[in-house]
Design an enzyme around this catalytic site. Structure first.
Site, mmCIF file in Angstrom:
data_model
loop_
_atom_site.group_PDB
_atom_site.id
_atom_site.type_symbol
_atom_site.label_atom_id
_atom_site.label_comp_id
_atom_site.label_asym_id
_atom_site.label_seq_id
_atom_site.Cartn_x
_atom_site.Cartn_y
_atom_site.Cartn_z
ATOM 1 N N GLN A 260 0.825 -1.193 0.000
ATOM 2 C CA GLN A 260 0.000 0.000 0.000
ATOM 3 C C GLN A 260 0.867 1.254 0.000
ATOM 4 O OE1 GLN A 260 -3.254 0.407 -0.291
ATOM 5 N NE2 GLN A 260 -3.830 -1.765 -0.278
ATOM 6 N N TYR A 291 -5.370 -13.451 -3.672
ATOM 7 C CA TYR A 291 -4.576 -12.303 -4.126
ATOM 8 C C TYR A 291 -3.784 -11.807 -2.913
ATOM 9 C CZ TYR A 291 -8.430 -12.448 -7.543
ATOM 10 O OH TYR A 291 -9.388 -12.834 -8.448
ATOM 11 N N GLU A 313 -1.285 -16.347 -4.426
ATOM 12 C CA GLU A 313 -0.756 -15.172 -5.125
ATOM 13 C C GLU A 313 -0.062 -15.655 -6.405
ATOM 14 O OE1 GLU A 313 0.576 -11.951 -6.694
ATOM 15 O OE2 GLU A 313 -0.638 -11.741 -4.868
ATOM 16 N N ASP A 360 -8.644 -9.645 -2.147
ATOM 17 C CA ASP A 360 -8.025 -8.332 -2.347
ATOM 18 C C ASP A 360 -7.532 -8.267 -3.791
ATOM 19 O OD1 ASP A 360 -6.868 -5.860 -2.066
ATOM 20 O OD2 ASP A 360 -5.156 -6.553 -0.889
ATOM 21 N N CYS A 387 -10.200 -1.546 -4.540
ATOM 22 C CA CYS A 387 -9.668 -0.219 -4.838
ATOM 23 C C CYS A 387 -10.406 0.436 -5.998
ATOM 24 C CB CYS A 387 -8.167 -0.290 -5.139
ATOM 25 S SG CYS A 387 -7.731 -1.397 -6.495
#
Length: 429
Positions: A260, A291, A313, A360, A387
């Site tokens: 982030q 993710y 991932e 995510d 997001c």
């Protein structure tokens, strides 16, 4: 004095000037006006203002046979004729409306708006996305402040063009614009950017991890072309690793790996996910962190009492870091695309029924196939970190069709002065 015919007639040539009444904000940091019935998406404005704007792409949204009344135009504000009470001098002076549009750097498309009103507008965008794409009946939460609205970017990507100019891209372009200051960046990154000289064409990432020391990751255009031409050739050297901290836990990752950008973001999202999933964790069930990056939310699950956790991932180095970061928690780290992992017929997803799943995904969202496969596992709770409000709303619509309802939402202003926001949703049957 501008010829009035270029402001009020039907001239649709690129560069034509229009006087526009701005009525709303649209997803993506642009604003909505209308000219003779046609929608115009205009930058650097505020709802309630009257602005003079220059057409940049009058053919945008047109059909194969040319413009029609249902298509839209794009324009950029060159003069504010009647300013909103919420307009402020731009937080990044070099992006101010007083500067020629082609010289305004991108990345701060709401920087001309009072910060509290920025959050009001972001909530409107989220609400519209939920109403249009999620099936309605969901109230967008207020967008929460982070406490740090300037000097928050711990990661900045700059570009180097063929003439050696170094800087961000101009807004909505791939044209490098040299700037004197990086107002949104951490001070150490701004200082590092001012020292850059003589770089080859390509891009450079400036990263300030928790230790405060700025790292420079250079990716030249020549390297990119060579790597693309010989995928079986020599590999790039392993990147430098850095350490980020959330609470008492450290996370190792590559300097150019995902983390982030806002210094408070990882902690805020960790806390939000923990709050939403509190009381939802069955210690005996299997829990998935999809993710998962380098393991942030797997650690959240473990803190809530989960004992069987798998993080998935697609980036191999991130997965290796996750395995090391979470070794003391016994988390299984799997390198795979999430869609392929969920379709695999093996024991990896056994026991998820009654467990929790954290999603995510990237900006494009999880997508229908992943949502359907997650729902088929019958988890007791799903925490979705998003997001992009439109991608979130579309995925929520799919979940709702499969019997999962959003029970709680929180939204965070993790990208002040830009149109981006982060939303966390809890879904249960």
């Amino acid at each position: 004095m501008t010829d009035p015919s270029t402001r009020s007639g039907t001239d649709a040539s690129e560069g034509a000037l229009l006087d526009l009444d701005v009525t709303a904000i649209a997803h993506g940091g642009v604003f909505i006006a209308r000219h003779e019935g046609r929608v115009v998406f205009v930058s650097d404005a505020i709802p309630g203002e009257r602005v003079r704007a220059r057409l940049t792409d009058p053919s945008a949204g047109s059909g194969a046979d040319g413009p029609d009344k249902r298509s839209f135009w794009r324009a950029e504000t060159v003069e504010v004729l009647d300013a909103s009470e919420h307009r402020r001098p731009h937080v990044w002076p070099e992006a101010d409306v007083s500067r020629a549009p082609e010289q305004r750097p991108g990345g701060a498309d709401l920087g001309h708006i009072e910060i509290g009103h920025q959050r009001v507008l972001k909530r409107r965008v989220l609400q519209e996305a939920l109403d249009r794409f999620a099936g309605g009946g969901i109230d967008a939460p207020e967008v929460e402040a982070t406490g740090t609205d300037e000097n928050w970017r711990t990661r900045v990507t700059l570009h180097v063009d063929g003439e050696g100019r170094i800087g961000p891209y101009a807004a909505r372009s791939h044209r490098v614009v040299p700037v004197a200051e990086h107002v949104l960046a951490r001070p150490a990154i701004g200082a590092a950017a001012r020292e850059l000289r003589g770089l080859p064409e390509g891009r450079i990432e400036l990263v300030e991890p928790s230790d405060g020391e700025v790292r420079r990751v250079l990716r030249t255009e020549a390297e990119r072309v060579a790597h693309g031409a010989r995928r079986r050739g020599p590999r790039r050297p392993a990147p430098e690793t850095i350490v980020e901290r959330v609470g008492e836990r450290s996370f190792t990752l590559d300097a150019d790996g995902f983390w982030q950008i806002h210094p408070a973001a990882a902690g805020l999202l960790d806390g939000a996910v923990a709050e939403l999933l509190d009381g939802q964790i069955d210690a005996d069930a299997m829990h998935l962190d999809l993710y998962g990056g380098v393991g942030l939310f797997s650690a959240t699950l473990a803190r809530l009492g989960a004992r069987r956790i798998t993080t998935v991932e697609s980036a191999p180095r991130a997965t290796r870091h996750a395995a090391a970061n979470l070794r003391d928690l016994g988390v299984q780290a799997v390198t795979a695309r999430v869609d392929r992992f969920l379709r695999a017929d093996d024991a990896a997803t056994e026991g998820v029924a009654g467990g929790a799943v954290i999603l995510d995904p990237p900006r494009s969202g999880a997508g229908r196939a992943v949502v359907e496969d997650v729902a088929a596992l019958d988890p007791a709770a799903i925490a979705y970190v998003a997001c992009d409000p439109v991608a979130l709303a579309r995925d929520l619509a799919t979940f709702r069709g499969l019997g999962y309802e959003p029970r709680a939402l929180r939204a965070f202003d993790l990208f002040p002065h830009s149109h981006h926001l982060e939303t966390v949703a809890l879904l249960t049957r």
